[in-house]
Enzyme design. Sequence first.
Site, PDB file in Angstrom:
ATOM      1  N   GLU A   1      -8.887  -1.117  -2.525  1.00  0.00           N
ATOM      2  CA  GLU A   1      -9.215   0.309  -2.663  1.00  0.00           C
ATOM      3  C   GLU A   1     -10.546   0.645  -1.996  1.00  0.00           C
ATOM      4  O   GLU A   1     -10.685   1.704  -1.377  1.00  0.00           O
ATOM      5  CB  GLU A   1      -9.250   0.709  -4.145  1.00  0.00           C
ATOM      6  CG  GLU A   1      -7.958   0.451  -4.915  1.00  0.00           C
ATOM      7  CD  GLU A   1      -6.723   0.965  -4.231  1.00  0.00           C
ATOM      8  OE1 GLU A   1      -6.806   1.969  -3.502  1.00  0.00           O
ATOM      9  OE2 GLU A   1      -5.656   0.339  -4.396  1.00  0.00           O
TER      10      GLU A   1
ATOM     11  N   CYS B   1       0.856  -1.189   0.000  1.00  0.00           N
ATOM     12  CA  CYS B   1       0.000   0.000   0.000  1.00  0.00           C
ATOM     13  C   CYS B   1       0.888   1.233   0.000  1.00  0.00           C
ATOM     14  O   CYS B   1       1.830   1.320   0.784  1.00  0.00           O
ATOM     15  CB  CYS B   1      -0.896  -0.014   1.242  1.00  0.00           C
ATOM     16  SG  CYS B   1      -2.033   1.381   1.327  1.00  0.00           S
TER      17      CYS B   1
ATOM     18  N   HIS C   1     -10.242   1.355   1.585  1.00  0.00           N
ATOM     19  CA  HIS C   1      -9.798   2.720   1.907  1.00  0.00           C
ATOM     20  C   HIS C   1     -10.999   3.648   2.100  1.00  0.00           C
ATOM     21  O   HIS C   1     -10.956   4.560   2.927  1.00  0.00           O
ATOM     22  CB  HIS C   1      -8.913   3.281   0.792  1.00  0.00           C
ATOM     23  CG  HIS C   1      -7.470   2.859   0.874  1.00  0.00           C
ATOM     24  ND1 HIS C   1      -6.662   3.162   1.938  1.00  0.00           N
ATOM     25  CD2 HIS C   1      -6.694   2.154   0.014  1.00  0.00           C
ATOM     26  CE1 HIS C   1      -5.444   2.675   1.731  1.00  0.00           C
ATOM     27  NE2 HIS C   1      -5.433   2.045   0.572  1.00  0.00           N
TER      28      HIS C   1
HETATM   29 ZN    ZN Z   1      -3.760   1.051  -0.135  1.00  0.00          ZN
END
Ligand code: ZN
Length: 183
Positions: free
Chosen positions: A142, A99, A145
């Site tokens: 993603e 990441c 997130h």
């Molecule tokens: Zn990430």
Amino acid sequence: MTLRLRQLGDPILTQVAEPVTEFGTPALQNLIEEMLATLKEAQGVGLAAPQVGSPLQVIIVASRPNPRYPDAPQMEPLVMLNPRPLALSDEQVLGWEGCLSVPNCRGLVARAREVEVEYYTPEGVRQRVTWQDFPARVFQHEYDHLLGRLFLDRQPQQLLTEAEYQAQIHSLAGGTEEQQLPP
Ligand code: ZN
């Protein structure tokens, strides 16, 4: 112009992102262009808006073939607004993730092998897509997130520094010759 990547410890990475309510605005287009430039410069395969300091539900998935996932689609970066998974397969697979917000760290994470996703284009058109394997993993990383979660919150079965990952790459469980990992 590229944007500063927020890293582990920045509060925005733990916040739930807000839906985009106005599509096609200059501000939104600017954010997307800057995210694309930031992703390209970082040589990533995915990026979420909170990683560059925006609270909006915007992600980019940019899978490409690699030795472990030769069938991964070679795709232009796909910008997804307000994405939500419609279905996740019960079948899970392990894979190594990195990441851009957690530099120098790799983790072995279980993810659903297949996802069906609904999202909106930057112009506000609703779309659906189904992915397996690598792009499905990138999407789940993603999307996390946007929920304020990092892959570290997904209880990795193993954690390595980048240097150890590179040193052990050929002997690791679940892997892998992957050079491209979800940022
Ligand atoms: Zn990430």
